[in-house]
Design a protein around this motif. Structure first.
Motif, PDB file in Angstrom:
ATOM      1  N   GLU A 533       0.828  -1.210   0.000  1.00 53.38           N
ATOM      2  CA  GLU A 533       0.000   0.000   0.000  1.00 53.38           C
ATOM      3  C   GLU A 533       0.861   1.258   0.000  1.00 53.38           C
ATOM      4  O   GLU A 533       0.508   2.264  -0.633  1.00 53.38           O
ATOM      5  CB  GLU A 533      -0.919  -0.019   1.222  1.00 53.38           C
ATOM      6  N   ALA A 534       1.987   1.213   0.680  1.00 54.82           N
ATOM      7  CA  ALA A 534       2.846   2.389   0.767  1.00 54.82           C
ATOM      8  C   ALA A 534       3.563   2.668  -0.551  1.00 54.82           C
ATOM      9  O   ALA A 534       3.785   3.835  -0.892  1.00 54.82           O
ATOM     10  CB  ALA A 534       3.865   2.212   1.892  1.00 54.82           C
ATOM     11  N   TYR A 535       3.912   1.629  -1.282  1.00 55.26           N
ATOM     12  CA  TYR A 535       4.768   1.828  -2.448  1.00 55.26           C
ATOM     13  C   TYR A 535       4.047   1.722  -3.788  1.00 55.26           C
ATOM     14  O   TYR A 535       4.552   2.228  -4.790  1.00 55.26           O
ATOM     15  CB  TYR A 535       5.923   0.819  -2.424  1.00 55.26           C
ATOM     16  N   THR A 536       2.906   1.071  -3.837  1.00 53.36           N
ATOM     17  CA  THR A 536       2.254   0.922  -5.127  1.00 53.36           C
ATOM     18  C   THR A 536       1.579   2.224  -5.552  1.00 53.36           C
ATOM     19  O   THR A 536       1.084   2.995  -4.721  1.00 53.36           O
ATOM     20  CB  THR A 536       1.215  -0.209  -5.094  1.00 53.36           C
ATOM     21  N   VAL A 537       1.560   2.460  -6.854  1.00 57.98           N
ATOM     22  CA  VAL A 537       0.813   3.588  -7.412  1.00 57.98           C
ATOM     23  C   VAL A 537      -0.417   3.086  -8.171  1.00 57.98           C
ATOM     24  O   VAL A 537      -1.109   3.867  -8.819  1.00 57.98           O
ATOM     25  CB  VAL A 537       1.702   4.428  -8.353  1.00 57.98           C
ATOM     26  N   GLN A 538      -0.661   1.765  -8.085  1.00 55.28           N
ATOM     27  CA  GLN A 538      -1.891   1.228  -8.662  1.00 55.28           C
ATOM     28  C   GLN A 538      -3.057   1.558  -7.732  1.00 55.28           C
ATOM     29  O   GLN A 538      -2.866   1.994  -6.599  1.00 55.28           O
ATOM     30  CB  GLN A 538      -1.769  -0.290  -8.837  1.00 55.28           C
ATOM     31  N   ASN A 539      -4.270   1.340  -8.213  1.00 57.90           N
ATOM     32  CA  ASN A 539      -5.440   1.663  -7.406  1.00 57.90           C
ATOM     33  C   ASN A 539      -5.540   0.701  -6.228  1.00 57.90           C
ATOM     34  O   ASN A 539      -5.661  -0.514  -6.398  1.00 57.90           O
ATOM     35  CB  ASN A 539      -6.719   1.578  -8.252  1.00 57.90           C
ATOM     36  N   ASP A 540      -5.462   1.255  -5.001  1.00 56.55           N
ATOM     37  CA  ASP A 540      -5.456   0.424  -3.790  1.00 56.55           C
ATOM     38  C   ASP A 540      -6.677  -0.482  -3.704  1.00 56.55           C
ATOM     39  O   ASP A 540      -6.577  -1.647  -3.294  1.00 56.55           O
ATOM     40  CB  ASP A 540      -5.407   1.310  -2.538  1.00 56.55           C
ATOM     41  N   ASN A 541      -7.841   0.053  -4.044  1.00 57.79           N
ATOM     42  CA  ASN A 541      -9.083  -0.697  -3.872  1.00 57.79           C
ATOM     43  C   ASN A 541      -9.108  -1.973  -4.715  1.00 57.79           C
ATOM     44  O   ASN A 541      -9.786  -2.942  -4.363  1.00 57.79           O
ATOM     45  CB  ASN A 541     -10.286   0.175  -4.241  1.00 57.79           C
ATOM     46  N   LEU A 542      -8.385  -1.982  -5.814  1.00 57.06           N
ATOM     47  CA  LEU A 542      -8.357  -3.151  -6.685  1.00 57.06           C
ATOM     48  C   LEU A 542      -7.228  -4.107  -6.327  1.00 57.06           C
ATOM     49  O   LEU A 542      -7.403  -5.331  -6.350  1.00 57.06           O
ATOM     50  CB  LEU A 542      -8.211  -2.707  -8.150  1.00 57.06           C
ATOM     51  N   ILE A 543      -6.060  -3.567  -5.956  1.00 58.89           N
ATOM     52  CA  ILE A 543      -4.849  -4.384  -5.832  1.00 58.89           C
ATOM     53  C   ILE A 543      -4.695  -5.000  -4.438  1.00 58.89           C
ATOM     54  O   ILE A 543      -4.387  -6.187  -4.290  1.00 58.89           O
ATOM     55  CB  ILE A 543      -3.610  -3.534  -6.169  1.00 58.89           C
ATOM     56  N   LEU A 544      -4.910  -4.206  -3.381  1.00 53.86           N
ATOM     57  CA  LEU A 544      -4.583  -4.659  -2.032  1.00 53.86           C
ATOM     58  C   LEU A 544      -5.389  -5.885  -1.621  1.00 53.86           C
ATOM     59  O   LEU A 544      -4.860  -6.835  -1.026  1.00 53.86           O
ATOM     60  CB  LEU A 544      -4.803  -3.529  -1.026  1.00 53.86           C
ATOM     61  N   SER A 545      -6.676  -5.866  -1.892  1.00 56.25           N
ATOM     62  CA  SER A 545      -7.532  -6.983  -1.504  1.00 56.25           C
ATOM     63  C   SER A 545      -7.111  -8.266  -2.199  1.00 56.25           C
ATOM     64  O   SER A 545      -7.024  -9.331  -1.575  1.00 56.25           O
ATOM     65  CB  SER A 545      -8.989  -6.656  -1.822  1.00 56.25           C
ATOM     66  N   LEU A 546      -6.846  -8.194  -3.504  1.00 52.56           N
ATOM     67  CA  LEU A 546      -6.412  -9.381  -4.240  1.00 52.56           C
ATOM     68  C   LEU A 546      -5.091  -9.916  -3.712  1.00 52.56           C
ATOM     69  O   LEU A 546      -4.905 -11.129  -3.557  1.00 52.56           O
ATOM     70  CB  LEU A 546      -6.277  -9.037  -5.727  1.00 52.56           C
ATOM     71  N   PHE A 547      -4.160  -9.001  -3.433  1.00 53.46           N
ATOM     72  CA  PHE A 547      -2.842  -9.413  -2.953  1.00 53.46           C
ATOM     73  C   PHE A 547      -2.949 -10.112  -1.598  1.00 53.46           C
ATOM     74  O   PHE A 547      -2.388 -11.194  -1.396  1.00 53.46           O
ATOM     75  CB  PHE A 547      -1.931  -8.191  -2.861  1.00 53.46           C
ATOM     76  N   GLN A 548      -3.683  -9.497  -0.666  1.00 58.63           N
ATOM     77  CA  GLN A 548      -3.800 -10.116   0.650  1.00 58.63           C
ATOM     78  C   GLN A 548      -4.596 -11.409   0.594  1.00 58.63           C
ATOM     79  O   GLN A 548      -4.272 -12.377   1.293  1.00 58.63           O
ATOM     80  CB  GLN A 548      -4.438  -9.149   1.649  1.00 58.63           C
ATOM     81  N   PHE A 549      -5.615 -11.468  -0.234  1.00 62.80           N
ATOM     82  CA  PHE A 549      -6.387 -12.699  -0.376  1.00 62.80           C
ATOM     83  C   PHE A 549      -5.502 -13.834  -0.893  1.00 62.80           C
ATOM     84  O   PHE A 549      -5.601 -14.976  -0.415  1.00 62.80           O
ATOM     85  CB  PHE A 549      -7.565 -12.483  -1.327  1.00 62.80           C
TER      86      PHE A 549
END
Length: 556
Positions: A533-549
Motif C-alpha cells: 500500500e505504501a509503495y504501489t501507485v496502482q489503485n489500492d481498492n483493486l490491488i490490495l484486496s487481491l494481494f492479501q487474499f
C-alpha cells in the motif's frame, strides 16, 4: 485491437517477405512437437488434428500482437503515475488463482481442474508481457519466435503433465484477453495503468469464458469434458450472467449510447436515453433471463425468491443492507450539497477529502462482516447485484443519459481521488470489487468447512488497513517511506489495526480456526500488504484486496 487493425499496423511497419517466412517457420517447432508427442490415435481423428494445426497460428497472432505492444505503448496514454504496474499486473492474477487452486485441491472441490486451467491461462498471459519487456532487445521478427516457442512449449508440457485438454482453449483465452487489454487502453486513455488493465481484463475474460462454455454445453453445440462440466453454484451463475449482460448491452448498444452522449437537444437526448433503457430491458428479458434459466434449470426469478425466503436471516440481512445503502446514498447527497466547489473536494491529499472517502470503507465493513459471518452465499449474490448496479450507474454518468446522468456525475465527482484519471470514475466500483472478490473467488463448496479468514481479505486490507494508513498518515504522519509520499506512521497503524480487527473477528466468528503459529503469519501478511500500500501507485481498492487474499488463502 481488432485483427484487421492489427494487420494494417503490421503492414504499416513494412514487414518484408523474409520476415513473413520467418514468422511462418516459427509454427513448425510448436506444431511438430505437438504431433510427435501426442499418441497416434489422434491422427485418426481429424478434429484434434485441425486444432493442433490451428494452435501455432493462434500463437503467432497472439505473439505478434505482443511484439507490437511496446510500439503501441508510445501512443497509448496510461493513467499518469510513476509506474505502469506491468510486473504487478502479470504476477497478481497467477498468485490469486494458484492460492484458490491449492484450496480447491486441498478440499477436493469439483472446480479444481477448471482452476488449474485458469492458472495456466493467467500464467501465460502474465509471462508473455514480461517476456516482451525482457527480450525487447531481440530484433523483430526473431522475438516472435521466442514468444511462440516459450508459450507453446509451456502449454504443451502442462497439458501432458495435467492430463487436461487445455491447449486450444488456453490459447484462445489468451488471445481474447490480449485484445481486451488493447481495447481498454485505447478507448479509455489515462484511465488505467497497464497493471490495472491486465488484472481487470483477465477477470472479465475468465468469467466470459466460463459463461460461454456452459451455454455451448447446455445448448448441445459443444460437449465439455468432465473437468469443465461440473455443476456451478447458482450465485456464481448470477454473477457471470450479469457481467455478460453488461458486456452485451454496452457492446450492442454502443451506437445508441454515443448518440445520447452527443445529443444537444433535450428531446433528442431523452429519445436516445429511453431507447437505451428499453433495449437493455429487452436484452435482459429476451436473452439474459432465458440463458440463465437454461443454466439454472429453473426460472431465475422464482429461484431468487425461493432462495431469499428460505431463511429468515436472509430477509433480515437484505433489509439491513438496504438500510446501509440508504445511509450511503444520503451521505453522497449530503456531501454534494455541502461541497462549496468541485475543485475543493478533488484535492486527493486534503484531510477532509480523505475522511469523506474513507466513510465508504467503514460502511462496507458494516455491510460485509455480518454477511460473511451469517450467510456468505447471500452476500455473494447481493454484491453481484450491487456491482452490476454501480457499473450501470457509471454508464449512465459517462454517457450523460437522461434523466439522472448529470446528477450522478456531480455526486460522484465529490469523491474523486488522484487515482481516478481519464474518462471513467472507478474508485467506488473498485472498492466494492475489492471487498467482494474474496467471496467471488473462494471455492463456494468449501465455505462451510474451511477457515474463513481469507474471506475477510477485503475487510482487513481495504476497510481497516487502507483506511487507517490514509487517515493516520494524513493527519499525524511525519516520517515518509523512501521514494514515496506514504508515511511509516500510517503503515504501522495499518498493520496494528488489521491485527486488532482480526482478533475481534476471531472472537465473534466461530468458523475462523486459528492456531498459535497462525498469528505470526497473519502479522507478516498484514505487514507485506501495508508495504505494498505504501509503495504501489496502482489503485489500492483493486490491488490490495487481491494481494492479501492470495497470501491468506495460500497460508491458511
Amino acid at each position: 485491437m481488432s485483427l484487421g487493425r492489427f494487420l494494417l499496423e503490421l503492414r504499416g511497419r513494412g514487414a518484408k517477405a523474409v520476415e513473413t517466412r520467418t514468422i511462418c517457420m516459427s509454427a513448425f517447432p510448436v506444431g511438430g512437437a505437438i504431433f510427435v508427442f501426442h499418441t497416434p490415435d489422434n491422427f485418426a481423428n481429424p478434429q484434434p488434428m485441425f486444432f493442433y494445426l490451428a494452435v501455432p497460428i493462434i500463437v503467432i497472432v497472439f505473439s505478434a500482437w505482443l511484439d507490437l505492444f511496446p510500439q503501441r505503448m508510445k501512443r497509448i496514454k496510461l493513467r499518469p503515475c510513476s509506474s505502469a504496474g506491468l510486473s504487478l499486473g502479470c504476477v497478481l492474477a497467477p498468485m490469486v488463482v494458484a492460492g484458490v487452486c491449492g484450496c480447491a485441491l486441498g478440499h477436493s472441490a469439483p472446480s479444481k481442474d477448471l482452476l488449474i486451467y485458469y492458472l495456466v491461462c493467467s500464467s501465460c498471459i502474465g509471462l508473455c508481457p514480461l517476456l516482451a519487456s525482457v527480450v525487447h532487445w531481440i530484433a523483430y521478427p526473431t522475438s516472435i519466435m521466442v514468444y511462440c516457442l516459450v508459450l507453446g512449449g509451456l502449454l504443451f508440457v502442462l497439458e501432458l503433465f495435467l492430463d487436461i485438454p487445455i491447449l486450444f482453449w488456453a490459447l484462445a483465452t489468451c488471445l481474447l484477453c490480449s485484445g481486451l487489454v488493447g481495447w481498454l487502453l485505447e478507448f479509455f486513455p489515462q484511465t488505467f495503468t497497464l497493471g490495472e488493465a491486465l488484472t481487470i481484463t483477465q477477470g472479465i475474460t475468465f468469467l466470459l469464458f466460463d459463461t460461454l462454455i456452459q451455454i455451448l454445453n447446455k445448448a448441445g453445440i459443444w460437449s465439455l469434458s468432465d473437468e469443465f462440466s461440473f455443476k456451478r453454484s447458482e450465485v456464481t451463475l448470477y454473477l457471470e450472467m450479469m457481467i455478460l449482460g453488461i458486456v452485451l448491452c454496452c457492446g450492442c448498444l454502443g451506437a445508441v449510447l454515443t448518440k445520447a452522449a452527443l445529443a444537444s437537444a433535450p428531446v433528442e437526448k431523452r429519445f436516445w436515453s429511453g431507447t437505451f433503457f428499453l433495449a437493455t430491458g429487452m436484452i435482459t428479458v429476451m436473452v439474459l433471463l432465458p440463458s440463465l434459466q437454461v443454466l439454472l434449470e429453473n426460472r431465475p426469478i422464482l429461484w431468487l425468491f425461493a432462495f431469499i425466503m428460505s431463511s429468515k436471516y436472509r430477509v433480515l440481512l437484505i433489509g439491513y443492507w438496504l438500510l446501509w445503502t440508504t445511509v450511503a446514498i444520503a451521505y453522497v447527497v449530503g456531501q454534494k450539497w455541502k461541497a462549496s466547489s468541485v475543485f475543493t473536494v478533488m484535492q486527493a491529499r486534503d484531510p477532509s477529502s480523505v475522511v469523506a472517502r474513507k466513510w465508504f470503507h467503514l460502511i462496507a465493513i458494516f455491510v460485509f462482516v455480518p454477511g460473511i459471518i451469517l450467510d456468505p452465499l447471500t452476500l455473494h449474490l447481493a454484491s453481484s447485484f450491487a456491482l452490476s448496479s454501480l457499473i450501470l450507474l457509471e454508464v449512465i454518468r459517462f454517457f450523460n443519459l437522461w434523466p439522472i446522468g448529470d446528477a450522478v456525475h456531480k455526486a460522484l465527482m465529490q469523491f474523486v481521488d488522484s487515482k481516478d484519471g481519464g474518462l471513467l470514475i472507478l474508485s467506488h466500483i473498485y472498492l466494492l470489487t475489492g471487498f467482494a472478490l474474496p467471496l467471488w473467488l473462494y471455492p463456494l463448496r468449501v465455505y462451510t468447512n474451511a477457515p474463513k479468514i481469507s474471506l475477510y481479505a477485503g475487510v482487513l486490507a481495504l476497510g481497516v488497513g487502507d483506511s487507517l494508513a490514509a487517515l493516520v498518515g494524513t493527519k499525524w504522519g511525519k516520517h515518509k517511506w523512501p521514494g514515496t509520499e506514504k508515511t511509516i506512521e500510517g503503515s504501522a497503524a495499518s498493520v496494528l489495526g488489521q491485527l486488532a480487527v482480526a482478533t475481534i473477528l476471531y472472537v465473534i466468528d466461530p468458523q475462523i480456526i486459528f492456531q498459535l503459529h497462525h498469528w505470526p503469519l497473519l502479522a507478516a501478511v498484514c505487514s507485506v500488504t501495508a508495504l505494498l500500500e505504501a509503495y504501489t501507485v496502482q489503485n489500492d481498492n483493486l490491488i490490495l484486496s487481491l494481494f492479501q487474499f492470495a497470501l491468506l488463502v495460500t497460508l491458511f
